[in-house]
Structure formats: structure tokens, C-alpha cells
Design an enzyme around this catalytic site. Sequence first.
Site, PDB file in Angstrom:
ATOM      1  N   VAL A  15       0.817  -1.022  -0.043  1.00 60.23           N
ATOM      2  CA  VAL A  15       0.071  -0.120  -0.229  1.00 60.23           C
ATOM      3  C   VAL A  15       0.804   1.303  -0.264  1.00 60.23           C
ATOM      4  CG1 VAL A  15      -1.841   1.023   1.126  1.00 60.23           C
ATOM      5  CG2 VAL A  15      -1.753  -1.304   1.351  1.00 60.23           C
ATOM      6  N   ALA A  34      -7.642  19.263  -4.519  1.00 62.29           N
ATOM      7  CA  ALA A  34      -7.499  19.501  -3.041  1.00 62.29           C
ATOM      8  C   ALA A  34      -7.155  21.052  -2.709  1.00 62.29           C
ATOM      9  CB  ALA A  34      -6.224  18.462  -2.549  1.00 62.29           C
ATOM     10  N   ARG A  46      11.187  -0.931   7.532  1.00 66.55           N
ATOM     11  CA  ARG A  46      12.190  -1.670   8.164  1.00 66.55           C
ATOM     12  C   ARG A  46      13.720  -1.490   7.422  1.00 66.55           C
ATOM     13  NH1 ARG A  46       8.933  -7.088   9.336  1.00 66.55           N
ATOM     14  NH2 ARG A  46       8.839  -6.473   7.137  1.00 66.55           N
ATOM     15  N   GLY A 135     -10.983  -1.919   1.211  1.00 70.42           N
ATOM     16  CA  GLY A 135      -9.970  -1.292   0.301  1.00 70.42           C
ATOM     17  C   GLY A 135     -10.164  -0.086  -0.478  1.00 70.42           C
ATOM     18  N   ASP A 202     -10.257 -10.997  10.068  1.00 69.43           N
ATOM     19  CA  ASP A 202      -9.999  -9.599   9.103  1.00 69.43           C
ATOM     20  C   ASP A 202     -11.274  -9.206   8.946  1.00 69.43           C
ATOM     21  OD1 ASP A 202      -8.445  -7.868   7.329  1.00 69.43           O
ATOM     22  OD2 ASP A 202      -9.951  -8.816   6.010  1.00 69.43           O
ATOM     23  N   LYS A 206     -13.197  -5.292  10.442  1.00 70.60           N
ATOM     24  CA  LYS A 206     -13.924  -4.490   9.540  1.00 70.60           C
ATOM     25  C   LYS A 206     -15.466  -4.180   9.947  1.00 70.60           C
ATOM     26  CE  LYS A 206     -10.824  -5.722   5.620  1.00 70.60           C
ATOM     27  NZ  LYS A 206     -10.729  -6.832   4.312  1.00 70.60           N
ATOM     28  N   GLY A 303      -5.234  -4.753  -2.597  1.00 69.12           N
ATOM     29  CA  GLY A 303      -4.394  -4.204  -3.832  1.00 69.12           C
ATOM     30  C   GLY A 303      -3.767  -2.692  -3.443  1.00 69.12           C
TER      31      GLY A 303
HETATM   32  N1  LIG Z   1      -2.345  -4.936   1.089  1.00 66.86           N
HETATM   33  C1  LIG Z   1      -3.595  -4.661   0.853  1.00 66.86           C
HETATM   34  O1  LIG Z   1      -4.596  -4.791  -0.270  1.00 66.86           O
HETATM   35  C2  LIG Z   1      -4.181  -3.915   1.896  1.00 66.86           C
HETATM   36  C3  LIG Z   1      -5.755  -3.533   1.809  1.00 66.86           C
HETATM   37  C4  LIG Z   1      -6.309  -2.774   2.833  1.00 66.86           C
HETATM   38  C5  LIG Z   1      -5.592  -2.459   3.889  1.00 66.86           C
HETATM   39  N2  LIG Z   1      -4.281  -3.042   3.943  1.00 66.86           N
HETATM   40  C6  LIG Z   1      -3.587  -2.496   5.208  1.00 66.86           C
HETATM   41  O2  LIG Z   1      -2.705  -1.664   5.047  1.00 66.86           O
HETATM   42  C7  LIG Z   1      -1.522  -2.027   5.843  1.00 66.86           C
HETATM   43  C8  LIG Z   1      -0.329  -2.089   5.038  1.00 66.86           C
HETATM   44  O3  LIG Z   1      -0.411  -3.486   4.313  1.00 66.86           O
HETATM   45  P1  LIG Z   1       0.721  -3.996   3.167  1.00 66.86           P
HETATM   46  O4  LIG Z   1      -0.143  -5.042   2.633  1.00 66.86           O
HETATM   47  O5  LIG Z   1       1.011  -2.892   2.445  1.00 66.86           O
HETATM   48  O6  LIG Z   1       1.819  -4.694   4.018  1.00 66.86           O
HETATM   49  P2  LIG Z   1       3.080  -4.897   3.452  1.00 66.86           P
HETATM   50  O7  LIG Z   1       3.325  -4.906   2.099  1.00 66.86           O
HETATM   51  O8  LIG Z   1       3.463  -6.121   4.434  1.00 66.86           O
HETATM   52  O9  LIG Z   1       3.967  -3.706   3.988  1.00 66.86           O
HETATM   53  C9  LIG Z   1       4.349  -3.453   5.360  1.00 66.86           C
HETATM   54  C10 LIG Z   1       5.469  -2.121   5.382  1.00 66.86           C
HETATM   55  O10 LIG Z   1       5.672  -1.767   6.720  1.00 66.86           O
HETATM   56  C11 LIG Z   1       6.891  -2.132   7.076  1.00 66.86           C
HETATM   57  N3  LIG Z   1       7.058  -2.533   8.319  1.00 66.86           N
HETATM   58  C12 LIG Z   1       6.811  -3.660   8.956  1.00 66.86           C
HETATM   59  N4  LIG Z   1       7.061  -3.975  10.197  1.00 66.86           N
HETATM   60  C13 LIG Z   1       7.778  -2.778  10.350  1.00 66.86           C
HETATM   61  C14 LIG Z   1       8.202  -2.370  11.758  1.00 66.86           C
HETATM   62  N5  LIG Z   1       8.262  -3.070  12.897  1.00 66.86           N
HETATM   63  N6  LIG Z   1       8.713  -1.145  11.857  1.00 66.86           N
HETATM   64  C15 LIG Z   1       8.668  -0.109  10.507  1.00 66.86           C
HETATM   65  N7  LIG Z   1       8.253  -0.738   9.388  1.00 66.86           N
HETATM   66  C16 LIG Z   1       7.871  -2.029   9.259  1.00 66.86           C
HETATM   67  C17 LIG Z   1       7.619  -2.926   6.129  1.00 66.86           C
HETATM   68  O11 LIG Z   1       9.000  -2.481   5.927  1.00 66.86           O
HETATM   69  P3  LIG Z   1      10.047  -3.412   4.920  1.00 66.86           P
HETATM   70  O12 LIG Z   1       9.350  -2.976   3.517  1.00 66.86           O
HETATM   71  O13 LIG Z   1      11.286  -2.644   4.889  1.00 66.86           O
HETATM   72  O14 LIG Z   1       9.931  -4.681   5.478  1.00 66.86           O
HETATM   73  C18 LIG Z   1       6.856  -2.618   4.848  1.00 66.86           C
HETATM   74  O15 LIG Z   1       7.244  -1.477   3.991  1.00 66.86           O
HETATM   75  C19 LIG Z   1      -1.956  -2.929   7.007  1.00 66.86           C
HETATM   76  O16 LIG Z   1      -2.539  -2.367   7.924  1.00 66.86           O
HETATM   77  C20 LIG Z   1      -3.042  -3.702   6.088  1.00 66.86           C
HETATM   78  O17 LIG Z   1      -4.018  -4.322   7.076  1.00 66.86           O
HETATM   79  C21 LIG Z   1      -3.679  -3.471   3.006  1.00 66.86           C
END
Ligand SMILES: NC(=O)c1ccc[n+]([C@@H]2O[C@H](COP(=O)([O-])OP(=O)(O)OC[C@H]3O[C@@H](n4cnc5c(N)ncnc54)[C@H](OP(=O)(O)O)[C@@H]3O)[C@@H](O)[C@H]2O)c1
Length: 433
Positions: A15, A34, A46, A135, A202, A206, A303
Site C-alpha cells: 500500500v 485538493a 524496516r 480497500g 479480518d 472491518k 491491492g
Molecule cells: N495490501 C492490501 O491490499 C491492503 C488492503 C487494505 C488494507 N491494508 C492494510 O494496509 C496496511 C499495510 O499493508 P501492506 O499490504 O502494504 O503490508 P506490507 O506490504 O507487508 O508492507 C508493510 C510495510 O511496513 C513495514 N514494516 C513492517 N514492520 C515494521 C516495523 N516493525 N517497523 C517499521 N516498518 C515496518 C515494512 O517494511 P519493509 O518493506 O522494510 O519490510 C513494509 O514496508 C496494513 O494495515 C493492512 O491491513 C492492506
Amino acid sequence: MTKPLRIALAGLGTVGGGVIRLLDTNGALIARRAGRPIEIVAVSARDRSKDRGVDITRFAWVDDTTALANVDADVVVELVGGSDGPALALARATLAAGKSFVTANKAMLAHHGLELARAAEAANVALKFEAAVAGGVPVIKGLREGAAANEIERVYGILNGTCNFILSKMEAEGRDFADVLAEAQALGFAEADPSFDIDGVDAAHKLSLLASLAFGTQPAFADVAASGIRHVLTADIAEAASLGYRVRLLGLAESGPAGLFQRVHPHLVPIDHPLAHVTGATNAVVAEGNFVGRLLFQGPGAGDGPTASAVVADLIDIARGEFGPAFAMPAAALIEQAPADSGERRGRAYVRFTVADRVGVLAEIAAAMRDAGVSIESLMQRGASHDEGGADGSVLVAIVTHEGPERSVAQALERLRGSQSLVGQPLWMHILA
Ligand SMILES: NC(=O)c1ccc[n+]([C@@H]2O[C@H](COP(=O)([O-])OP(=O)(O)OC[C@H]3O[C@@H](n4cnc5c(N)ncnc54)[C@H](OP(=O)(O)O)[C@@H]3O)[C@@H](O)[C@H]2O)c1
């Protein structure tokens, strides 16, 4: 042009990367909409050296994610995830520093949303979370703004794209759950540890947020009764189809004199209901308002693109100065509503048993139903394969009940508990009315 809205971004994964790409691609249009540019000034994740497919060297890097709260920015965007840990620390620090906070993190909001909403109000800043539910679908805005004039008695929908992908594949291809789950994992639709998705957690996160917005109640995640789709068989899907239904994992919340009812559970959805036609990873939410009638919000529930679209929509609102309380009314006005007793609910049910193929089993099930006061509308019986959890010679028996109190079905199942005739746990699915 007026001063840009400056963003500090935590999390550069699916995201977070999507947000950077969206602002790069649509930045000029967004600035016009905006009234000012939206600019990322600092980022944190990280691993600084990871290739993210976008240039992040133009932003200040902050090692300690929580310290993003103190950089010179107007808004902190949290896209790290997790109900506690760095996400929660950053949320608290940001609001304490008097800055607006945008997140996609349903797990954190389900557990700590009320606390964070109070903190945002105390600081007179925004707490926004459009991306946290469904989403890219603007359902939070739809409930907070579009439907704000209505009393809403019921909100329900398909809130987990992974489960809907699995169920619709099982239905279309006649494949069993484990097989389709493995494919979903290979395609990146399901996590390596899929339990949050497939066990309904999950969707429960929501649902608790939707219920709060729809009913003006405090988010009550602990009161959501959640179960998932692990035990749904292709045979259940086939039986449901023969009866005119499709199987969907629904989150459903109702508020009324009986209390606040919140449940995530596989349901039989009538084929003529719009949710029966939602397939793949799509999400859909239905809200029933007393003046507007039935609203349907539908679209991509996950996504990078859809989720980033929702995150940046929140940023545009903040850039315009358009934001109200997080849960559509001041936190102090949110009612703490007692949970409703599900036993008092009335409805029709589908109950499937895997049973030993021997004389008297059907009579035993029928007697348990009769003694508990459950009236059977129809009964189907067929052989069970190994894939369907059957031992050699076991049989699937599925019944559909007439409308009646859920307590009666629960009592019938209790009477049958431990019966030598049953192989494994029965599956109880509610029929959406
Ligand atoms: N993916 C989806 O489609 C989606 C949809 C709706 C909501 N969300 C929500 O959006 C959020 C992010 O999801 P995502 O899918 O983008 O996750 P993701 O791809 O796993 O990315 C997570 C990011 O957070 C960083 N991170 C993880 N642990 C950390 C820590 N301890 N300290 C600092 N940074 C840390 C990671 O760093 P590194 O890259 O350096 O490892 C990565 O950049 C979540 O809350 C998820 O529920 C996601």
C-alpha cells in the site's frame, strides 16, 4: 499555489508503494482537486536498502518509525499494519503531537479506535481510515457522509476478498478448500499464514468499524462472533446451489432494542440477492437506511492501487480542511450498546452433518431437531468423499430448517454432540433473509 500538505509515510510495502506511485502519477490533478499539492516529505520502513520499484531517495529517511510523528509534516500516514506495536505507537505519538493521522489498519482501529478517536478530537486533528474497510470502495465516506441522514438498522457484506476468491473458485471449479487456498497463496491473494482471513478475524475487524459508523455505537470488536470458511465443503456449495443459494462469508451487524448484533459467518445468500453475484476478490457492503433504502457499495477490496486510492482520498479531504470526527459523531456521543443474544434471533438455517452410513442415523438427527423444536423444511443425503472429510462409507446429510429461533438449532446440535453417528463437526450456515 498555496502551501503543500506535507506527508510523513510509515510503511513502504504494497500500500505504501502504491501511495507513492499514485501521487507521482496523479499529483497535478490531485493538487487541483485538493486546492494544494500533497507532498511526501519523509518515509520509514524496516529496510532502507530494499528495492521498492519507486525512488525513495528524494524523501528524508527516518529509522525509528515512531519518530515520524516529530518530523516537519502535517499528516502521518501509517501503512505498517498490526494491531499494536509500531503502528499503535506511531498513532499515539502523532495525535499527541497534534497532527492528523491516516491509516489502512483495521486491526489497530478495531482494538484501539475509540482511544485514537478521542485523542484526535482532543487535538482537533483528523483520524481517517477509508482504506481500512473494503480497500478502494468508499464505504466509510458513504456511511459517514452520504447516508448520514438515515437511521441504519443493518449493515452487512463481503468484507474479505481472500475468502470470496476461495468460495467463488470452489463454486465455479468444484475444487476443495485446501486446493483453492494453495492457489490463492501462490497468486498472492492469501497470506502464508491465512488464518486471519479464512477464520473471519479480518472481516470481524472491518465489521466492528462499519457497525460503529452505521449505528453510532462504540467499536466493539470483542463482541463480534467470528467463524470462517475452513469447514465449507464443495458439497455444501453444490447443495446450496441446488436450493437456489450461493455460499458467501458475510459480516453482518444489526442494532435494535435487542442490542448490538455482530457476526462473521458463512451464509447461504439467495441467488437473486446482489451479494450472490459478487465473485473473486471483490468486496461489497450493503447498508439499509430508513429513508434511502438499500445501498450497495462494491469494488476492489485490496491491492496497491485500490487501497492507495482510498488513502489518498483521505489526504485530499484533509488538504481541503474537510474532516469530522472519526466515527461520524463525537467519540463522547458513541453509545456503548450491549451485545444482542444470538439465541433470540430468528432465521432459517442450513446444517450439514457428515455421518456414518448406518441404520437409524437420520432418525437420530430428526429426533434431536424435533426435541429442540426445530422444524425441518428439507433434507438431502449423499455419499461423502475423503476430500469432504468422510471416512469410508460416510454420508453427508444436509437439512434446511424453517424459520425459528437460533437457540433451538444450537440445542439440537448440543443434543447430538458426541453421538457415535457423527463423523466430525456439523457445519451450520445461516440463510440470509
Ligand atoms: N495490501 C492490501 O491490499 C491492503 C488492503 C487494505 C488494507 N491494508 C492494510 O494496509 C496496511 C499495510 O499493508 P501492506 O499490504 O502494504 O503490508 P506490507 O506490504 O507487508 O508492507 C508493510 C510495510 O511496513 C513495514 N514494516 C513492517 N514492520 C515494521 C516495523 N516493525 N517497523 C517499521 N516498518 C515496518 C515494512 O517494511 P519493509 O518493506 O522494510 O519490510 C513494509 O514496508 C496494513 O494495515 C493492512 O491491513 C492492506
